[in-house]
Write a protein that holds these residues in place. Sequence first.
Motif, mmCIF file in Angstrom:
data_model
loop_
_atom_site.group_PDB
_atom_site.id
_atom_site.type_symbol
_atom_site.label_atom_id
_atom_site.label_comp_id
_atom_site.label_asym_id
_atom_site.label_seq_id
_atom_site.Cartn_x
_atom_site.Cartn_y
_atom_site.Cartn_z
ATOM 1 N N GLU A 134 0.816 -1.326 -0.237
ATOM 2 C CA GLU A 134 -0.077 -0.093 -0.039
ATOM 3 C C GLU A 134 0.948 1.308 -0.034
ATOM 4 O O GLU A 134 1.572 1.587 1.100
ATOM 5 N N ILE A 135 0.995 1.753 -1.093
ATOM 6 C CA ILE A 135 2.050 3.067 -1.236
ATOM 7 C C ILE A 135 1.126 4.278 -1.048
ATOM 8 O O ILE A 135 0.062 4.574 -1.417
ATOM 9 N N ASN A 136 1.740 5.027 -0.317
ATOM 10 C CA ASN A 136 1.153 6.416 -0.152
ATOM 11 C C ASN A 136 1.122 7.542 -1.315
ATOM 12 O O ASN A 136 1.591 7.347 -2.353
ATOM 13 N N LYS A 137 -0.059 8.258 -1.052
ATOM 14 C CA LYS A 137 -0.500 9.149 -1.998
ATOM 15 C C LYS A 137 0.589 9.944 -2.512
ATOM 16 O O LYS A 137 1.530 10.550 -1.682
ATOM 17 N N GLY A 138 0.718 10.069 -3.940
ATOM 18 C CA GLY A 138 1.810 11.065 -4.512
ATOM 19 C C GLY A 138 3.054 10.606 -4.678
ATOM 20 O O GLY A 138 3.754 11.417 -5.262
ATOM 21 N N VAL A 139 3.425 9.379 -4.171
ATOM 22 C CA VAL A 139 4.588 8.942 -4.322
ATOM 23 C C VAL A 139 4.963 8.283 -5.760
ATOM 24 O O VAL A 139 4.057 8.099 -6.340
ATOM 25 N N VAL A 140 6.089 8.743 -6.290
ATOM 26 C CA VAL A 140 6.531 8.415 -7.664
ATOM 27 C C VAL A 140 7.615 7.073 -7.364
ATOM 28 O O VAL A 140 8.630 7.211 -7.089
ATOM 29 N N PHE A 141 6.995 5.862 -7.603
ATOM 30 C CA PHE A 141 7.504 4.662 -7.028
ATOM 31 C C PHE A 141 8.435 4.055 -8.149
ATOM 32 O O PHE A 141 8.386 4.149 -9.180
#
Length: 93
Positions: free
Chosen positions: A34-41
């Motif tokens: 579950e990646i946080n909002k706005g992250v550029v993974f």
Amino acid sequence: MNSIKDTHLHSEVIKELNYPFGNVFVFHGFVVSEINKGVVFNWDDHGKLITEDVSCFLGTNGNDLIYVSNRINPYSVFVSDWLKFFKNSYSLK
């Protein structure tokens, strides 16, 4: 969509990894991120760390794991960075 933390599945988690950019839940046979909002993974800042932590904990290169992204937040992914995952001898089922 709900976080794993807010579901009955949370009791099945064998390891929870918390990072500044998101959370990863390790189950028997699969991993949910579950990646946080706005992250550029990308691989260098996020993927490599998660992969090393999960593989170290489970003692696997991932060939026996299923990866699920629980996209409860909008974020971007450098899709070409998946090549770095495989070039580093990791795998997924």
